[in-house]
Enzyme design. Sequence first.
Site, PDB file in Angstrom:
ATOM      1  N   ARG A  23      20.443  -8.230  13.409  1.00 56.22           N
ATOM      2  CA  ARG A  23      19.383  -9.212  13.187  1.00 56.22           C
ATOM      3  C   ARG A  23      20.001 -10.545  12.756  1.00 56.22           C
ATOM      4  O   ARG A  23      21.040 -10.591  12.083  1.00 56.22           O
ATOM      5  CB  ARG A  23      18.413  -8.733  12.105  1.00 56.22           C
ATOM      6  CG  ARG A  23      17.191  -9.649  11.982  1.00 56.22           C
ATOM      7  CD  ARG A  23      16.295  -9.285  10.815  1.00 56.22           C
ATOM      8  NE  ARG A  23      15.176 -10.224  10.738  1.00 56.22           N
ATOM      9  CZ  ARG A  23      14.492 -10.493   9.639  1.00 56.22           C
ATOM     10  NH1 ARG A  23      14.798  -9.894   8.496  1.00 56.22           N
ATOM     11  NH2 ARG A  23      13.504 -11.372   9.662  1.00 56.22           N
ATOM     12  N   HIS A  24      19.352 -11.629  13.106  1.00 56.16           N
ATOM     13  CA  HIS A  24      19.820 -12.978  12.775  1.00 56.16           C
ATOM     14  C   HIS A  24      19.807 -13.229  11.264  1.00 56.16           C
ATOM     15  O   HIS A  24      19.180 -12.500  10.490  1.00 56.16           O
ATOM     16  CB  HIS A  24      18.951 -14.023  13.472  1.00 56.16           C
ATOM     17  CG  HIS A  24      17.504 -13.967  13.048  1.00 56.16           C
ATOM     18  ND1 HIS A  24      17.048 -14.498  11.869  1.00 56.16           N
ATOM     19  CD2 HIS A  24      16.424 -13.425  13.661  1.00 56.16           C
ATOM     20  CE1 HIS A  24      15.748 -14.294  11.760  1.00 56.16           C
ATOM     21  NE2 HIS A  24      15.344 -13.633  12.825  1.00 56.16           N
ATOM     22  N   ARG A  73      18.093 -19.151  16.091  1.00 58.99           N
ATOM     23  CA  ARG A  73      18.480 -18.404  14.893  1.00 58.99           C
ATOM     24  C   ARG A  73      19.337 -17.194  15.237  1.00 58.99           C
ATOM     25  O   ARG A  73      20.223 -16.816  14.467  1.00 58.99           O
ATOM     26  CB  ARG A  73      17.237 -17.990  14.105  1.00 58.99           C
ATOM     27  CG  ARG A  73      16.209 -17.139  14.850  1.00 58.99           C
ATOM     28  CD  ARG A  73      14.953 -17.030  14.003  1.00 58.99           C
ATOM     29  NE  ARG A  73      13.906 -16.165  14.555  1.00 58.99           N
ATOM     30  CZ  ARG A  73      12.959 -16.547  15.391  1.00 58.99           C
ATOM     31  NH1 ARG A  73      12.935 -17.821  15.812  1.00 58.99           N
ATOM     32  NH2 ARG A  73      12.034 -15.703  15.806  1.00 58.99           N
ATOM     33  N   GLU A  97      12.263 -12.544  20.140  1.00 63.83           N
ATOM     34  CA  GLU A  97      11.373 -11.833  19.226  1.00 63.83           C
ATOM     35  C   GLU A  97      10.004 -11.608  19.874  1.00 63.83           C
ATOM     36  O   GLU A  97       9.642 -12.235  20.878  1.00 63.83           O
ATOM     37  CB  GLU A  97      11.223 -12.642  17.927  1.00 63.83           C
ATOM     38  CG  GLU A  97      10.358 -12.023  16.845  1.00 63.83           C
ATOM     39  CD  GLU A  97      10.794 -10.620  16.431  1.00 63.83           C
ATOM     40  OE1 GLU A  97      10.748  -9.704  17.280  1.00 63.83           O
ATOM     41  OE2 GLU A  97      11.139 -10.441  15.249  1.00 63.83           O
ATOM     42  N   HIS A 167      16.292  -9.947  16.810  1.00 64.93           N
ATOM     43  CA  HIS A 167      15.278 -10.170  15.784  1.00 64.93           C
ATOM     44  C   HIS A 167      14.743  -8.822  15.292  1.00 64.93           C
ATOM     45  O   HIS A 167      14.802  -7.815  16.001  1.00 64.93           O
ATOM     46  CB  HIS A 167      14.137 -11.000  16.361  1.00 64.93           C
ATOM     47  CG  HIS A 167      14.611 -12.214  17.101  1.00 64.93           C
ATOM     48  ND1 HIS A 167      14.715 -13.456  16.514  1.00 64.93           N
ATOM     49  CD2 HIS A 167      15.039 -12.368  18.388  1.00 64.93           C
ATOM     50  CE1 HIS A 167      15.191 -14.324  17.411  1.00 64.93           C
ATOM     51  NE2 HIS A 167      15.385 -13.683  18.555  1.00 64.93           N
TER      52      HIS A 167
END
Length: 228
Positions: A23-24, A73, A97, A167
């Site tokens: 995940r970012h 991101r 996402e 995401h």
Amino acid sequence: MSLAEHDARTHRNARVRTLILLRHGQTEWNAADRMQGQIDTDLTELGRRQAKEAARELVSRNAIALISSDLRRAFDTASALAEYGSLEVVPEPRLRETSLGEWEGLTHLDVDAGYPGARAEWRLDAAFTPPGGESKLEVGARALPVVRELLVERQDWPGRSIILVAHGGLIAALTAALLDLPAKNWPALGGLANTSWVQLSSHVESIEQPAWRLDVWNAAAKVAPDVL
């Protein structure tokens, strides 16, 4: 461990495909409990530090490919990993996402006020669709071909890792889809902290039926609230 046992383990590991879903890092919207969806937000300074810390941890995973959502991101998080190795970040729009439709840009409190009970239903029902958005089932179906294509294209995958940077919602949906979980069980996969990761492995040679196993969930992070 005997030499024969060591050789047998090495042989088994040489056939294993490892998939890491990262995940970012943190964004301002994460910190404010604001629903991002596919709105293109930037990492905070903390988020950039988190990305570098994750890179230091994951650089030893013998990765052969680094593929990222094209939202900033995630892509900037992946770029931090690329700085620690020789891999180029490949952007992949299918790893974006969940589209949250009318909820995007709203805080959790805003959604709860405007759509009473809907956010709780969304967390518990993988088929629930935010107004104008996507369901978790749709997100999993969107992302699953990315991994299936890699199984076909990357004949050098066995014995190594591929890292996808994406995401929280996408990772949960893709993990559930890879594990072929019944839709009613998808909510069992909870929230992911920023720059935490999921690890899955396939121990069989079959491309059509890779039989993914869940090795790690929310690694190297404290348990996070279920943001997405």
